[in-house]
Write a protein that holds these residues in place. Structure first.
Motif, short mmCIF file in Angstrom:
data_model
loop_
_atom_site.label_atom_id
_atom_site.label_comp_id
_atom_site.label_asym_id
_atom_site.label_seq_id
_atom_site.Cartn_x
_atom_site.Cartn_y
_atom_site.Cartn_z
N VAL A 28 0.90 -1.20 0.03
CA VAL A 28 0.06 0.16 -0.03
C VAL A 28 0.92 1.00 -0.12
CG1 VAL A 28 -1.79 1.25 1.30
CG2 VAL A 28 -1.84 -1.31 1.07
N GLY A 29 2.10 1.36 0.80
CA GLY A 29 2.74 2.34 0.96
C GLY A 29 3.59 2.73 -0.39
N PHE A 30 3.83 1.49 -1.02
CA PHE A 30 4.55 1.88 -2.58
C PHE A 30 3.65 2.33 -3.37
CE2 PHE A 30 5.22 -0.10 -6.83
CZ PHE A 30 6.23 0.46 -7.06
N PHE A 31 2.43 2.29 -3.39
CA PHE A 31 1.18 2.66 -4.46
C PHE A 31 1.18 3.91 -4.21
CE2 PHE A 31 0.66 -1.92 -5.78
CZ PHE A 31 0.73 -1.77 -6.98
N LYS A 32 0.72 4.21 -2.71
CA LYS A 32 0.63 5.50 -2.49
C LYS A 32 1.98 6.64 -2.88
CE LYS A 32 -1.02 9.01 0.51
NZ LYS A 32 -2.19 9.87 0.01
N ALA A 33 2.97 6.15 -2.66
CA ALA A 33 4.23 6.96 -2.95
C ALA A 33 4.37 6.95 -4.45
CB ALA A 33 5.50 6.30 -2.27
N ARG A 34 4.18 5.84 -5.10
CA ARG A 34 4.64 5.90 -6.43
C ARG A 34 3.37 6.48 -7.34
NH1 ARG A 34 9.38 4.46 -9.61
NH2 ARG A 34 8.55 3.96 -11.55
N TYR A 35 2.24 6.14 -6.97
CA TYR A 35 1.24 6.55 -8.06
C TYR A 35 0.16 7.40 -7.36
CZ TYR A 35 3.35 2.66 -10.67
OH TYR A 35 4.19 2.11 -11.30
N ALA A 51 8.88 14.42 10.15
CA ALA A 51 8.82 15.65 9.26
C ALA A 51 7.89 15.24 8.15
CB ALA A 51 10.12 15.95 8.88
N THR A 52 7.88 14.04 7.39
CA THR A 52 6.88 13.73 6.55
C THR A 52 5.61 14.01 6.73
OG1 THR A 52 8.71 12.42 5.53
CG2 THR A 52 6.68 12.07 4.65
N GLY A 53 5.20 13.54 7.99
CA GLY A 53 3.91 13.59 8.53
C GLY A 53 3.46 15.08 8.65
N ILE A 78 14.68 15.32 2.23
CA ILE A 78 13.94 13.89 2.83
C ILE A 78 13.32 13.09 1.71
CG2 ILE A 78 12.55 12.81 4.46
CD1 ILE A 78 12.87 15.09 6.23
N ASN A 79 13.69 12.02 1.53
CA ASN A 79 13.05 10.93 0.50
C ASN A 79 11.84 10.80 0.87
OD1 ASN A 79 12.31 9.29 -1.37
ND2 ASN A 79 14.51 8.16 -1.50
N VAL A 80 10.81 11.43 0.64
CA VAL A 80 9.31 11.26 0.98
C VAL A 80 8.71 9.95 0.67
CG1 VAL A 80 7.07 12.16 0.82
CG2 VAL A 80 9.04 13.81 1.03
N ILE A 102 7.22 7.10 3.10
CA ILE A 102 5.92 6.51 2.86
C ILE A 102 5.82 5.07 2.84
CG2 ILE A 102 3.75 6.45 1.48
CD1 ILE A 102 4.15 9.34 0.76
N THR A 103 6.61 4.37 1.96
CA THR A 103 6.86 3.05 1.95
C THR A 103 7.14 2.41 2.98
OG1 THR A 103 7.10 3.34 -0.44
CG2 THR A 103 7.54 1.15 0.54
#
Length: 379
Positions: free
Chosen positions: A150-157, A243-245, A256-258, A262-263
């Motif tokens: 889920v994190g991958f699809f949120k971050a990527r797409y 920080a991302t949140g 930061i690699n957002v 996320i992933t």
């Protein structure tokens, strides 16, 4: 002069201090939930004392009713045992929330963890200690992978994690049934007994609590709470996740690699929920489960995280609170208290805790008024 409530007195200052303290708000909404439940019991003609007697018995082991004294630590053991998966699922939700994500999928991650822990319990060679480690680790890894997807699809797409996790919950449930029913000797409701080397049963903890089901999941839960605190508060990863949140654009601007965060956040969150599934699968009974529907630990973990303010200690205390209510249900029934009252309390607490956002809006409004007045005075 009061900072946020200009022109007001002591009451306004107390309100400001109260609204600024998440811990005080959590305590207040829990107390308010119990107060409303007490009124409801009075309205239906039941004695609320039975509810509080059951709670005291769960927490202390003492039956305080006249003529029925005596201490039974079994109630304490069952309370702690039922609280463990709630704490772990609460950590799952809280970890994602601190990164600006809403993990509705702890239930599915819990089921995946339970499933793979059961598979390894049946298939791995019965080597003492190693069998337990492999079974638990497989549950954690399965939950982490399920959340990481889920994190991958949120971050990527930019796929909504809310929609994705809800869908993944159902995939996990029905996939669990297909896989588990294929285990040799599996029945429609359970698997064959596990080898003793795979279970988390603890004869010592059980004996100390008069035959309760308290097991080694206790130590795993404590370790998870400590790990959550260390990662989130004491590491560079935790800082970047927070920080991302807090502000995703600012974090990206700061280098930061957002996407990776996320992933990673969803993966770690899924690992906590997977651990919950593994501890339930290997700790409660000597055999595996074939789930017919959602158990609810993952969904209740959302309430645990909200009440616990997504902090390690807060989530642990909130998990113990909700575990106490679950454990008190059968005792309440003996005292003629409807078992549904505990679900009502949980629902009320969640509703009241959501009002905290309204109080923050009120504070923001007061701050803006203060700034406007100061500008007018300066002009």
């Amino acid at each position: 002069m009061n900072k946020l409530f200009p022109g007001k007195g002591t009451g306004a200052r107390l309100l400001e201090a109260f609204a600024a303290s998440s811990a005080l708000v959590s305590v207040a909404v829990v107390a308010l939930g119990f107060l409303v439940a007490t009124v409801l019991l009075l309205l239906i003609g039941r004695n609320p004392a039975g509810m509080y007697e059951a709670i005291v018995q769960v927490v202390s082991g003492f039956d305080i009713r006249p003529g029925r004294g005596g201490w039974n630590p079994r109630h304490i053991g069952e309370w702690v045992m039922l609280s463990s998966p709630l704490i772990l699922c609460g950590l799952s939700m809280a970890f994602a929330f601190r990164t600006g994500l809403f993990n509705i999928g702890a239930e599915g991650q819990y089921i995946v963890g339970l499933t793979f822990a059961q598979i390894m319990a049946h298939s791995f060679p019965p080597i003492p200690a190693l069998h337990q480690i492999v079974a638990v680790s497989s549950g954690v890894m399965a939950g982490a992978i399920w959340g990481g997807i889920v994190g991958f699809f949120k971050a990527r797409y930019r796929v909504s994690e809310v929609v994705a996790t809800i869908m993944m919950n159902y995939i996990a449930l029905f996939g669990h049934r297909v896989i588990t029913l294929r285990l040799p000797g599996a029945l429609p409701h359970r698997t064959p007994d596990f080898p003793q080397t795979a279970t988390l049963a603890s004869p010592i903890l059980s004996a100390l609590t008069n035959g309760s089901r308290l097991n080694h999941a206790l130590w795993l839960t404590i370790a998870a709470v400590v790990a959550y605190w260390l990662i989130m508060e004491k590491t560079k990863l935790g800082y970047s996740l927070r920080a991302t949140g807090f502000n995703r654009d600012a974090a990206l601007y700061g280098g930061i690699n957002v996407k990776a965060n996320i992933t990673a956040a969803m993966g770690i969150a899924g690992g906590f929920a997977g651990l919950a599934g593994a501890t339930v699968a290997l700790g409660l009974f000597g055999h595996g489960w074939v789930l017919q529907s959602f158990i609810g630990y993952g969904f209740e973990g959302i309430a645990v995280a909200l009440v616990g303010n997504s902090t390690a200690l807060g989530v642990a205390l909130a998990g113990l609170l909700f575990g106490m209510l679950r454990s008190a249900q059968p005792i309440m029934q003996i005292r003629q208290i409807p078992m549904e009252i505990t679900s009502i309390i949980v629902g009320l607490v969640v509703i009241f805790i959501s009002l905290r956002a309204g109080m923050r809006l009120l504070i923001d409004k007061r701050m803006k008024e203060r700034v406007r007045r100061e500008k007018e005075e300066d002009a």
